[in-house]
Design an enzyme around this catalytic site. Sequence first.
Site, PDB file in Angstrom:
ATOM      1  N   ASN A 158       4.276 -21.361  27.272  1.00 25.11           N
ATOM      2  CA  ASN A 158       4.317 -22.461  26.280  1.00 25.11           C
ATOM      3  C   ASN A 158       3.561 -22.548  25.058  1.00 25.11           C
ATOM      4  OD1 ASN A 158       2.233 -23.122  28.016  1.00 25.11           O
ATOM      5  ND2 ASN A 158       2.693 -25.299  28.161  1.00 25.11           N
ATOM      6  N   GLU A 256      -6.475 -23.323  35.219  1.00 22.62           N
ATOM      7  CA  GLU A 256      -6.027 -24.538  34.328  1.00 22.62           C
ATOM      8  C   GLU A 256      -4.504 -24.728  34.632  1.00 22.62           C
ATOM      9  OE1 GLU A 256      -7.871 -26.713  33.017  1.00 22.62           O
ATOM     10  OE2 GLU A 256      -9.768 -25.555  33.220  1.00 22.62           O
ATOM     11  N   CYS A 290       1.114 -28.930  29.161  1.00 21.21           N
ATOM     12  CA  CYS A 290       0.356 -29.238  30.076  1.00 21.21           C
ATOM     13  C   CYS A 290      -0.154 -30.909  29.837  1.00 21.21           C
ATOM     14  CB  CYS A 290      -0.580 -28.408  30.723  1.00 21.21           C
ATOM     15  SG  CYS A 290      -1.890 -28.169  29.339  1.00 21.21           S
TER      16      CYS A 290
HETATM   17  P1  NAD Z   1       3.832 -19.996  35.807  1.00 20.62           P
HETATM   18  O1  NAD Z   1       2.762 -20.382  36.536  1.00 20.62           O
HETATM   19  O2  NAD Z   1       4.975 -19.902  36.325  1.00 20.62           O
HETATM   20  O3  NAD Z   1       3.428 -18.591  34.951  1.00 20.62           O
HETATM   21  C1  NAD Z   1       1.942 -18.371  34.328  1.00 20.62           C
HETATM   22  C2  NAD Z   1       1.682 -17.065  34.302  1.00 20.62           C
HETATM   23  O4  NAD Z   1       1.538 -16.773  35.804  1.00 20.62           O
HETATM   24  C3  NAD Z   1       2.637 -16.143  33.989  1.00 20.62           C
HETATM   25  O5  NAD Z   1       1.958 -14.952  33.061  1.00 20.62           O
HETATM   26  C4  NAD Z   1       3.448 -15.470  35.012  1.00 20.62           C
HETATM   27  O6  NAD Z   1       4.041 -14.139  34.743  1.00 20.62           O
HETATM   28  C5  NAD Z   1       1.971 -15.408  36.112  1.00 20.62           C
HETATM   29  N1  NAD Z   1       2.486 -15.253  37.463  1.00 20.62           N
HETATM   30  C6  NAD Z   1       3.388 -15.697  38.154  1.00 20.62           C
HETATM   31  N2  NAD Z   1       3.496 -15.663  39.399  1.00 20.62           N
HETATM   32  C7  NAD Z   1       2.394 -15.115  39.638  1.00 20.62           C
HETATM   33  C8  NAD Z   1       1.519 -14.559  40.801  1.00 20.62           C
HETATM   34  N3  NAD Z   1       1.975 -14.464  41.994  1.00 20.62           N
HETATM   35  N4  NAD Z   1       0.285 -13.789  40.467  1.00 20.62           N
HETATM   36  C9  NAD Z   1      -0.167 -13.549  39.408  1.00 20.62           C
HETATM   37  N5  NAD Z   1       0.375 -13.902  38.037  1.00 20.62           N
HETATM   38  C10 NAD Z   1       1.602 -14.734  38.453  1.00 20.62           C
HETATM   39  O7  NAD Z   1       3.646 -21.111  34.640  1.00 20.62           O
HETATM   40  P2  NAD Z   1       4.685 -21.273  33.524  1.00 20.62           P
HETATM   41  O8  NAD Z   1       5.848 -22.095  33.858  1.00 20.62           O
HETATM   42  O9  NAD Z   1       4.887 -20.254  32.448  1.00 20.62           O
HETATM   43  O10 NAD Z   1       3.706 -22.434  32.322  1.00 20.62           O
HETATM   44  C11 NAD Z   1       3.916 -23.431  32.279  1.00 20.62           C
HETATM   45  C12 NAD Z   1       2.825 -24.312  33.530  1.00 20.62           C
HETATM   46  O11 NAD Z   1       1.594 -24.171  32.946  1.00 20.62           O
HETATM   47  C13 NAD Z   1       3.214 -25.875  33.331  1.00 20.62           C
HETATM   48  O12 NAD Z   1       2.729 -26.311  34.640  1.00 20.62           O
HETATM   49  C14 NAD Z   1       1.829 -26.408  32.562  1.00 20.62           C
HETATM   50  O13 NAD Z   1       1.436 -27.564  32.947  1.00 20.62           O
HETATM   51  C15 NAD Z   1       0.895 -25.182  32.783  1.00 20.62           C
HETATM   52  N6  NAD Z   1      -0.339 -25.162  31.779  1.00 20.62           N
HETATM   53  C16 NAD Z   1      -1.540 -25.732  32.147  1.00 20.62           C
HETATM   54  C17 NAD Z   1      -2.360 -25.602  30.747  1.00 20.62           C
HETATM   55  C18 NAD Z   1      -3.900 -26.238  31.156  1.00 20.62           C
HETATM   56  O14 NAD Z   1      -4.908 -26.083  30.398  1.00 20.62           O
HETATM   57  N7  NAD Z   1      -4.125 -26.858  32.333  1.00 20.62           N
HETATM   58  C19 NAD Z   1      -1.978 -25.348  29.731  1.00 20.62           C
HETATM   59  C20 NAD Z   1      -0.749 -24.868  29.527  1.00 20.62           C
HETATM   60  C21 NAD Z   1       0.087 -24.903  30.480  1.00 20.62           C
END
Ligand code: NAD
Length: 489
Positions: A158, A256, A290
């Site tokens: 995102n 995060e 987020c």
């Molecule tokens: P996601 O958790 O689906 O994916 C995030 C990353 O993790 C990707 O690179 C993905 O390929 C990887 N991933 C997926 N499964 C994995 C595993 N089993 N082991 C290791 N890596 C793995 O998240 P998304 O849908 O891409 O992003 C949106 C989410 O991120 C929302 O929940 C949002 O709130 C959160 N977010 C949090 C912050 C913060 O600072 N708190 C900032 C931005 C986004």
Amino acid sequence: MSVTELAPADVWRDKIYSGGWKTGGAGTMPVTEKATGAELGSIGCASAADVSAAAAIAKEAQAAWAEKTGPQRGDILREVVRLLQVHRDEIALQIVRETGSIRQKGQMEVQMAIREILEAAALGSQPSGMITASDVKGRHSVARRIPLGVVGVITPWNSPFILAARAIAPALATGNAVLLKPDPQSSVSGGVLYARLFEAAGLPEGLMHVLPGGAETGDALVRDPFVNMISFTGSTRVGQAIGAVAGGLLKRANLELGGKNPYIVLDDADVEAAASAGAWGSYLHQGQVCMAVGRHLVHERIAEAYVESLVRKTEALSVGDPFKGNFHLGPIVNERQAANVDRIVEDSVSKGAKILAGGSRDGLFFKPTVMVDVAPGMPVFEEEIFGPVAAVTVFRNDDEAVTLANQTRYGLVAAVVSADLRRAQRIADRLHAGIVHINDQTIMHEVFGPMGGLGLSGNGQNYSTLTNADQFTEWQWVTSRESLPAYPF
Ligand code: NAD
């Protein structure tokens, strides 16, 4: 095809970046423009074997990097910032293409990344230890920070550019090597651009690897024995899984995660200004942030006026391809995510919520939506939406506002709006969130303040000027004496 001057597709086509550009062991995947579905190229996918090879190269390169002086490491980061200034417009446009954000948000990401990298560069010039007290005369006792070694950085799609910057810059500045795994939906803006920037800035080879791929690649990164820390930004579901693995391996994990952030509007607020801030907080990047305003909690005395203003503002917003016009909102990132927004809206309507604006979509272009009569138990009150939905719940007094705000297992951001700062502060003091804003909405990213979530929003670690040295190094205690003392045997 050239996606950007900085990172022409010819350079990265079907490649990963690990000791130079090379073929990945897990095939390739497309790089797409979200508003049109157009394919911009294809990139290599890193296999578990690629991750393992990268970690071994990184471990070796890190030892020499840690030997450099802090200011020398900082110089590389300052050169990256200079290059970022030169290429900022094309980088912002690449973020727009790959994430579907409006141009303003692409520009914001680049600007915030510049700040992150400059602050990280300065870390290299900070003291890296202190002389501690000792009970023994003549014992020289020092506490110093040493790099962790190899840091694995896993980012979401995102806001791929800023979320990578906030981890890779302090990690490198403090003497670590980095393995960066961007989300498959943002492989260029979350990965390739950094490979190119650091390569051009003269970062010694082997210190930065970009390993595109999905869950399997990420999992290999978390488990690799040479990777000492994981910096993860993404969903709570995946963060919990990574935390479990990292915990078992006794690795540091900065997690995060998601949020369902309350925005409390008290009865003495300027209603027009509050509705404007609330609309921005719910609709920026189609709500796929987020820190988005997830719940508008509004005092009953001004609820009617607030909703009227919010609906008016919402209906004035336009949605479309960011390259075809100056729209306020772009597309939702993919069909699965858009269908999830549909589900949350429909289920909540079936439980009694009402739609006063929007509520439908044309393909991935979801109309900004206002929902009222929202109550706990409805998906729109409980779940992170990641769609442009402003959900309004009415409260009767300050205690009820606090109760509703805290009625979530997340704890990322909370905000309070009031003309009475003391009253707002009293409420803010009772909110369970890692970040609290008074007289602002919830989306704010500044490297200077500690950014991190409580509850299901994270494990309470933070990214910031204040905390980065602690996050990306470990303490080592070192003592010395003129000569060995005498011992009883
Ligand atoms: P996601 O958790 O689906 O994916 C995030 C990353 O993790 C990707 O690179 C993905 O390929 C990887 N991933 C997926 N499964 C994995 C595993 N089993 N082991 C290791 N890596 C793995 O998240 P998304 O849908 O891409 O992003 C949106 C989410 O991120 C929302 O929940 C949002 O709130 C959160 N977010 C949090 C912050 C913060 O600072 N708190 C900032 C931005 C986004």
